[in-house]
Design an enzyme around this catalytic site. Structure first.
Site, short mmCIF file in Angstrom:
data_model
loop_
_atom_site.label_atom_id
_atom_site.label_comp_id
_atom_site.label_asym_id
_atom_site.label_seq_id
_atom_site.Cartn_x
_atom_site.Cartn_y
_atom_site.Cartn_z
N GLY A 41 32.55 20.33 58.84
CA GLY A 41 33.61 20.24 57.67
C GLY A 41 34.81 19.78 58.54
O GLY A 41 35.91 19.51 57.59
N ARG A 42 35.49 20.10 59.05
CA ARG A 42 36.53 19.63 59.62
C ARG A 42 36.56 18.23 59.85
O ARG A 42 37.84 17.82 59.68
CB ARG A 42 36.86 20.95 60.68
CG ARG A 42 37.41 22.32 60.76
CD ARG A 42 37.62 22.83 62.53
NE ARG A 42 37.94 24.31 62.11
CZ ARG A 42 37.15 25.16 61.88
NH1 ARG A 42 35.60 24.73 62.20
NH2 ARG A 42 36.89 26.63 61.62
N HIS A 71 25.36 15.94 58.82
CA HIS A 71 25.96 17.10 59.95
C HIS A 71 25.51 16.78 61.15
O HIS A 71 24.74 16.83 62.42
CB HIS A 71 24.56 18.36 59.53
CG HIS A 71 25.24 20.21 59.57
ND1 HIS A 71 26.07 20.29 59.24
CD2 HIS A 71 24.72 20.50 60.91
CE1 HIS A 71 26.58 21.79 59.51
NE2 HIS A 71 25.90 21.84 60.56
N SER A 82 34.75 15.86 58.09
CA SER A 82 34.43 15.49 57.38
C SER A 82 35.44 15.41 57.19
O SER A 82 36.14 14.00 56.03
CB SER A 82 33.44 16.01 56.32
OG SER A 82 32.49 15.73 57.27
N ARG A 83 36.51 16.20 56.65
CA ARG A 83 38.02 16.25 55.67
C ARG A 83 38.61 15.62 56.66
O ARG A 83 39.70 14.77 56.04
CB ARG A 83 38.30 17.57 56.12
CG ARG A 83 37.63 18.47 54.99
CD ARG A 83 38.22 20.59 53.86
NE ARG A 83 38.39 20.88 55.55
CZ ARG A 83 36.98 21.75 55.80
NH1 ARG A 83 36.08 21.52 54.95
NH2 ARG A 83 36.83 22.32 57.01
N ASP A 95 28.50 22.11 65.15
CA ASP A 95 29.29 22.96 64.38
C ASP A 95 30.48 22.15 64.11
O ASP A 95 30.72 21.03 64.90
CB ASP A 95 29.96 24.24 64.90
CG ASP A 95 30.07 25.44 64.09
OD1 ASP A 95 30.70 25.22 62.85
OD2 ASP A 95 31.02 26.30 64.30
N GLY A 96 31.82 22.49 62.98
CA GLY A 96 32.87 21.85 63.20
C GLY A 96 32.72 20.61 62.37
O GLY A 96 33.67 19.82 62.22
#
Length: 436
Positions: free
Chosen positions: A220-221, A213, A223-224, A217-218
């Site tokens: 997840g985006r 982490h 990582s994907r 923020d952000g």
């Protein structure tokens, strides 16, 4: 030795194992080998660049949907035309979608150039610099209140977080320790042996990056998108499929397995690291299954033996609704363009329709206007293209949400058409996954 639930993560050894032990890798390497074989069955397509543009919009939709920050496909289409909603929240989501599309596009172009120059692009993607660039590119196009976080602070665009955070029950590493965790992440995954091992590493790295982490923020985006780009850099996607669609189509499983791999070691039979080895294996296996499923689906969609009937269905529908002057006589020429992956001179295309010159000229103009054909100049050669309103015919079930939205772009009634090819149900990826 038992794992310890630490109050604070401050040392990289605390997120071991980063890869399963050698004796546990066999089934995962077999899955990676299956993925490589599946990729070989994905043929090239005459509409590759047009299709890739559509898929980038789809990827942005699905990755933002996982975050609950998606807008409708029609709003993405409008944003691409620089038409933004008067609703502030919708406009913000449009900007998020555009940022993902632009970032994916520019990254893939950069990777292509680096590959042509002989660079080790996969290793380069595993770096703090690359992560910061991805984050900055995804979020620098929004500002002001759009960057306000739930705690009242502003998102630090492209910068590592400066505060402690918890995601559910997972306490992320201390912000002061982030460079060390990222350096260990980059070293292990960026130097994985090429071939099947590097594919297993790419799947594992997705979880461990989300676990770190690194941003406020952000994550997840990032990582994907990072996983998508690593798969692209390894020559697996050809820009024609992405794990992002599969993750979104199995979102509950995606989230559950991410959480499962966050857990501490479950006992002496669960490896020797601080975190669960079995949870990591389950995550890797799921990720590889998603990739294989997406590849097989796209291979069927691009099968040249089936495309003629799908082009015919689109033309018949448009002709029946008297839409934009489209006629069924275009079928042979369109199928030829798809099958040969060539371009045709306009006179050659018109002659293949069997129509008189004036009618054929009108048809050619109508096909260009409707998006069935593309050309680089007003009088240049034409090539096969994918009209957005014909998506339901050409590639049924590829992006169902966009198929439904197309009726807002075109006033004709929706056809009662079902594509014959169906993707293997997401529920079958794992026998215990609930049906959609």
């Amino acid at each position: 030795m038992h794992s310890q639930k630490v109050a604070h993560y401050d040392s990289p050894h605390q997120f071991e194992p980063l890869m399963p032990g050698e004796r546990l890798l066999g089934p995962l390497l077999e899955q990676a080998s299956d993925l490589i074989r599946a990729v070989a069955a994905v043929g090239a397509t005459a509409a590759q660049e047009e299709l890739r543009a559509l898929l980038r919009a789809m990827n942005s939709y699905y990755t933002n949907r996982i975050e609950g920050e998606h807008t409708r496909p029609i709003d993405i289409e409008r944003a691409l035309q620089q038409e933004f909603s008067a609703n502030a929240d919708t406009a913000r989501k449009q900007r998020l979608a555009l940022a993902h599309i632009h970032t994916e596009t520019s990254c893939e172009k950069h990777l292509d150039q680096s590959l042509a120059e002989g660079g080790n692009v996969v290793r380069d993607l595993y770096s703090l610099k690359s992560l910061q660039w991805l984050h900055r590119s995804l979020f620098e196009q929004i500002d002001g209140e759009d960057l306000r976080l739930a705690d009242g602070s502003n998102l630090l665009v492209g910068e590592l977080r400066q505060a402690q955070v918890a995601i559910g029950i997972h306490e992320a590493p201390l912000h002061s320790a982030l460079p060390g965790f990222i350096a260990r992440w980059a070293d292990v995954y960026g130097n994985a042996r090429r071939g099947e091992m590097s594919i297993v590493a790419a799947a594992a790295s997705h979880h461990r990056l989300a676990w770190i982490h690194p941003f406020s923020d952000g994550n997840g985006r990032v990582s994907r998108l990072h996983t998508h780009l690593v798969m692209y850099a390894m020559g697996l996607t050809k820009g024609l499929w992405s794990p992002l669609r599969g993750f979104a189509r199995s979102e509950d499983r995606y989230r559950a397995l991410l959480r499962g791999a966050d857990e501490h070691r479950r006992g002496d039979l669960d490896g020797r690291g601080n975190l669960t080895t079995q949870g990591l294996i389950d995550w890797i296996s799921y990720t590889l299954e998603v990739c294989i499923d997406q590849v097989q689906f796209m291979a069927a969609q691009l099968d040249v033996t089936n495309i003629q009937s799908r082009i015919e269905a689109a033309l018949l529908f448009d002709a029946s609704t008297k839409s934009a002057g489209v006629r069924i006589e275009a079928l042979a020429a369109l199928h030829y363009l798809f099958a040969t992956q060539l371009e045709l001179g306009r006179s050659d295309f018109k002659s293949m329709t069997g129509l008189g010159d004036r009618v054929a000229t009108d048809l050619l103009s109508s096909l260009l206007k409707a998006g069935y054909l593309a050309s680089d100049s007003p009088y240049g050669k034409v090539r096969f293209a994918v009209p957005r309103h014909a998506l339901r015919f050409y590639f049924p079930n590829l992006w169902p949400e966009a198929e439904r939205d197309v009726d807002m772009l075109k006033p004709a009634p929706a056809p009662q058409h079902e594509g014959k090819m169906r993707e293997r149900p997401v529920a079958q990826i794992h026998k215990d996954r609930p049906r959609a």
